[in-house]
Design a protein around this motif. Structure first.
Motif, PDB file in Angstrom:
ATOM      1  N   ALA A 215       0.852  -1.187   0.000  1.00  0.00           N
ATOM      2  CA  ALA A 215       0.000   0.000   0.000  1.00  0.00           C
ATOM      3  C   ALA A 215       0.883   1.231   0.000  1.00  0.00           C
ATOM      4  N   GLY A 216       0.492   2.255  -0.767  1.00  0.00           N
ATOM      5  CA  GLY A 216       1.287   3.476  -0.842  1.00  0.00           C
ATOM      6  C   GLY A 216       2.694   3.183  -1.316  1.00  0.00           C
ATOM      7  N   THR A 217       3.677   3.878  -0.696  1.00  0.00           N
ATOM      8  CA  THR A 217       5.068   3.636  -1.088  1.00  0.00           C
ATOM      9  C   THR A 217       5.618   2.356  -0.466  1.00  0.00           C
ATOM     10  N   GLY A 218       4.764   1.598   0.219  1.00  0.00           N
ATOM     11  CA  GLY A 218       5.143   0.244   0.591  1.00  0.00           C
ATOM     12  C   GLY A 218       5.407  -0.600  -0.646  1.00  0.00           C
ATOM     13  N   LEU A 219       4.998  -0.083  -1.790  1.00  0.00           N
ATOM     14  CA  LEU A 219       5.280  -0.795  -3.036  1.00  0.00           C
ATOM     15  C   LEU A 219       6.788  -0.850  -3.319  1.00  0.00           C
ATOM     16  N   ALA A 220       7.539   0.140  -2.825  1.00  0.00           N
ATOM     17  CA  ALA A 220       8.969   0.216  -3.160  1.00  0.00           C
ATOM     18  C   ALA A 220       9.738  -1.046  -2.753  1.00  0.00           C
ATOM     19  N   PRO A 221       9.731  -1.450  -1.478  1.00  0.00           N
ATOM     20  CA  PRO A 221      10.497  -2.663  -1.141  1.00  0.00           C
ATOM     21  C   PRO A 221       9.930  -3.919  -1.800  1.00  0.00           C
TER      22      PRO A 221
END
Length: 350
Positions: A215-221
């Motif tokens: 969710a959100g910039t949790g997509l980055a990792p």
């Protein structure tokens, strides 16, 4: 056929003629860091405790003469020539050791672009030695001398030979650091980075279907972990479910579509929580997941986003049968403390 034993765990793998040590380890599920597979980056450098091997052609910058004399070798090119070979890798429980963090590593902003309604993507290239990291880890960015506190941002790309890092930065409500990055940091600016930090690397030896939740910039990792797994030839099914408030908050469709086209074992879907659109799911993860999966007992789960999001993911996945020891989470806090592994779990640098 040679046998490669890993110390201090004592685990061993078979290496068939013609295979490199890296190939043998990967076939057995051990994800030794690497990103060039050509003896050029030095990422797969380990100490060889005993045994003979053909190192092959490698660059001196990746493996210096001093390192050779100290017993280090590059496993992406090394082929055993003796029946037994012993290398030093990982911990006593055969988990990978993490790279020690560095402070003040100078990078230059090579690109900066909006990718979603409140999110920009930064591309940073190192001026000196690249930062070594595991997919899923984060760095801290800021300028304390100018009153800009350091904040944690996950790296969204898997390690590359040129050391480039990509970060996703959401504009936080009242966030001084994110406002500075969004409004003042420019392409061409120098930037000092600390890291890597964090232990959200999961289990690289995982050999089950994988469900990634972001969710959100949790997509980055999640993107970094996924890229690394697909790049090293992970064969089990991988499904990525991205949760976003609106269509404008969802991003990275291009990369995920390319992965879906290139890798038959990868698929992704996006669920919107505040609006409905054709081609998107609708609803929170705790509502959507049971419609997509009836049984997660065989899956490994990676979830990243706000603490509330990851807690909801854990609860929902457990209700669907997921085992607690196969659920890995990274909750994003407004002020993230830098998490560093203890000395026993840090890699010694040559």
């Amino acid at each position: 056929m040679s046998r490669v034993t890993i110390e201090p765990s004592g685990k061993s793998v078979e290496c068939v003629a013609g295979d490199t040590v890296l190939m043998a380890l990967e076939k057995a599920g051990y994800a030794l860091p690497n990103n060039c597979r050509a003896g050029a980056c030095g990422e797969c450098k380990v100490k060889v405790l005993s045994g003979e091997y053909d190192q092959g052609m490698v660059l001196d910058m990746a493996l210096t003469q001093q390192e050779r004399s100290q017993g280090f070798g590059l496993m992406c090119m090394a082929k055993p020539t003796s029946d037994d070979m012993v290398i030093e890798w990982g911990t006593a429980d055969a988990r990978p050791k993490l790279f020690p963090p560095r402070e003040g590593a100078l990078f230059v902003v090579t690109d900066k672009r909006p990718v979603a309604a409140r999110v920009i993507e930064l591309h940073l290239r190192p001026v000196g030695k690249p930062i070594r990291y595991w997919p899923g880890q984060y760095v801290t960015v800021g300028d304390p001398r100018a009153g800009i506190a350091r904040r944690a941002y996950s790296i969204s790309n898997a390690p590359r030979p040129d050391g480039e890092l990509a970060l996703h930065v959401a504009r936080a409500e009242g966030g001084v650091t994110s406002a500075w990055i969004h409004d003042r940091l420019q392409v061409g600016d120098g930037l000092k980075i600390d890291g890597p930090y964090g232990t959200f690397i999961g289990d690289p030896a995982v050999d089950t279907p994988v469900l990634c939740l972001a969710a959100g910039t949790g997509l980055a990792p999640i993107l970094s972990l996924t890229e690394a797994a697909l790049r090293r030839g992970f064969r089990k099914p991988v499904v990525l479910l991205q949760s976003a408030r609106t269509r404008e908050d969802a991003y990275a469709h291009g990369m995920m579509s390319w992965w879906r086209t290139k890798h038959r074992n990868f698929d992704y879907q996006v669920t919107l929580t505040r609006e409905q659109h054709e081609g998107f799911l609708h609803g929170r993860v705790d509502v959507v997941l049971p419609r997509l999966f009836q049984d997660l007992s065989k899956h490994t789960i990676f979830a990243a986003g706000s603490p509330e999001f990851t807690a909801s993911c854990v609860d929902t996945c457990k209700r669907l049968g997921a085992s607690a020891d196969r659920i890995y989470t990274e909750g994003f806090f407004a002020v993230q403390r830098a998490t560093v592994a203890d000395a026993d779990h840090l890699l010694a640098t040559p």
